[in-house]
Scaffold this motif. Structure first.
Motif, PDB file in Angstrom:
ATOM      1  N   UNK A 181     -21.144 -60.243  48.278  1.00  9.68           N
ATOM      2  CA  UNK A 181     -22.557 -60.211  48.668  1.00  9.68           C
ATOM      3  C   UNK A 181     -22.896 -59.035  49.574  1.00  9.68           C
ATOM      4  N   UNK A 182     -21.880 -58.435  50.210  1.00 15.17           N
ATOM      5  CA  UNK A 182     -22.120 -57.281  51.079  1.00 15.17           C
ATOM      6  C   UNK A 182     -22.408 -56.010  50.290  1.00 15.17           C
ATOM      7  N   UNK A 183     -21.893 -55.911  49.073  1.00 21.51           N
ATOM      8  CA  UNK A 183     -22.001 -54.659  48.318  1.00 21.51           C
ATOM      9  C   UNK A 183     -22.799 -54.793  47.021  1.00 21.51           C
ATOM     10  N   UNK A 184     -23.158 -56.001  46.633  1.00 24.60           N
ATOM     11  CA  UNK A 184     -23.836 -56.200  45.352  1.00 24.60           C
ATOM     12  C   UNK A 184     -25.267 -55.677  45.377  1.00 24.60           C
ATOM     13  N   UNK A 185     -25.832 -55.458  44.191  1.00 24.18           N
ATOM     14  CA  UNK A 185     -27.250 -55.153  44.036  1.00 24.18           C
ATOM     15  C   UNK A 185     -28.006 -56.471  44.014  1.00 24.18           C
ATOM     16  N   UNK A 186     -28.962 -56.614  44.934  1.00 27.42           N
ATOM     17  CA  UNK A 186     -29.653 -57.898  45.075  1.00 27.42           C
ATOM     18  C   UNK A 186     -30.947 -57.970  44.261  1.00 27.42           C
ATOM     19  N   UNK A 187     -31.603 -56.835  44.082  1.00 22.66           N
ATOM     20  CA  UNK A 187     -32.839 -56.816  43.287  1.00 22.66           C
ATOM     21  C   UNK A 187     -32.453 -56.602  41.823  1.00 22.66           C
ATOM     22  N   UNK A 188     -32.205 -57.696  41.135  1.00 29.31           N
ATOM     23  CA  UNK A 188     -31.669 -57.628  39.778  1.00 29.31           C
ATOM     24  C   UNK A 188     -32.790 -57.663  38.744  1.00 29.31           C
ATOM     25  N   UNK A 189     -32.755 -56.702  37.839  1.00 28.62           N
ATOM     26  CA  UNK A 189     -33.691 -56.684  36.713  1.00 28.62           C
ATOM     27  C   UNK A 189     -33.102 -57.564  35.616  1.00 28.62           C
ATOM     28  N   UNK A 190     -33.881 -58.503  35.115  1.00 26.14           N
ATOM     29  CA  UNK A 190     -33.405 -59.399  34.062  1.00 26.14           C
ATOM     30  C   UNK A 190     -34.354 -59.362  32.869  1.00 26.14           C
ATOM     31  N   UNK A 191     -33.854 -59.843  31.751  1.00 25.67           N
ATOM     32  CA  UNK A 191     -34.679 -60.002  30.554  1.00 25.67           C
ATOM     33  C   UNK A 191     -34.448 -61.406  30.004  1.00 25.67           C
TER      34      UNK A 191
END
Length: 219
Positions: A8-18
């Protein structure tokens, strides 16, 4: 208090989904627009059912070249929606897992990214490049981590007797500890510190507690 990095420290939090019914061209456009290589795919209930990536879309390019395609590759080449394109199920990980756990899971599954979940909720996506961010830490930051997480917390007999130097992420330990078993223990602990590239352990010891007595008992 936790000092090591987790997913959780390094992940991308604003995830684009479809969604599964998102058209092929829309998927391609979103990947290009957001400069990303993959997106989680959700079903009609919002649940993550797979991941669609650039490589999935490029199957259509392969279809136009001579040669036979595997049945799975052929299905992706003929796909017109994200649900048909995606790789399913998505390989997931919890945000509290360590970077080492994430790296081992990626290697075991032969993938370059993981969907990060908190129970049933999508909270992020982590890639190999995200995991490598741990190695961007300066030598000063790594030195502080080694002192805080290893020397001060575990080499409590005489932490002042251990000297730590860091150059380009390589940690060198010098000094003398009480027991020989502490030397190998120190190497293992330092190798687990985020950002450490390698460990040169030059510690010496006063007591060899790994030697056997004549009766075959360790002392």
């Amino acid at each position: 208090m936790r000092h090591y990095l987790v997913v959780s420290d390094v992940m991308t939090k604003d995830v684009v989904t479809v969604t599964e019914d998102t058209p092929f061209k829309t998927v391609a456009g979103l990947l290009a627009e957001h400069h990303i290589s993959a997106m989680p795919v959700r079903d009609a209930y919002g649940r993550v059912t797979g991941v669609v990536s650039e490589s999935d879309l490029l199957r259509k390019e392969a279809k136009q070249r001579p040669g036979r395609l595997h049945r799975t590759a052929r299905a992706k080449a003929d796909a017109v929606t994200a649900g048909q394109l995606m790789t399913s199920p998505a390989v997931t990980i919890e945000g509290g897992c360590t970077l080492d756990e994430a790296a081992r899971l990626m290697a075991a599954r032969g993938i370059t990214r993981l969907v990060v979940m908190d129970g049933a909720e999508l909270v992020g996506i982590v890639s190999r490049s995200d995991l490598l961010s741990a190695y961007v830490a300066s030598d000063q930051e790594i030195l502080a981590r080694v002192h805080r997480d290893v020397v001060d917390r575990h080499l409590w007999d005489d932490p002042q007797a251990v000297e730590v130097a860091v150059q380009e992420g390589v940690v060198t330990l010098t000094g003398q500890v009480e027991r020989r078993s502490t030397v190998a223990f120190a190497t293992t602990l330092v190798e687990g510190v985020d950002g450490v590239v390698a460990v040169h352990n030059k510690l010496t010891w006063r007591l060899d507690d790994t030697a056997r007595t004549p009766g075959g008992i360790f002392y």
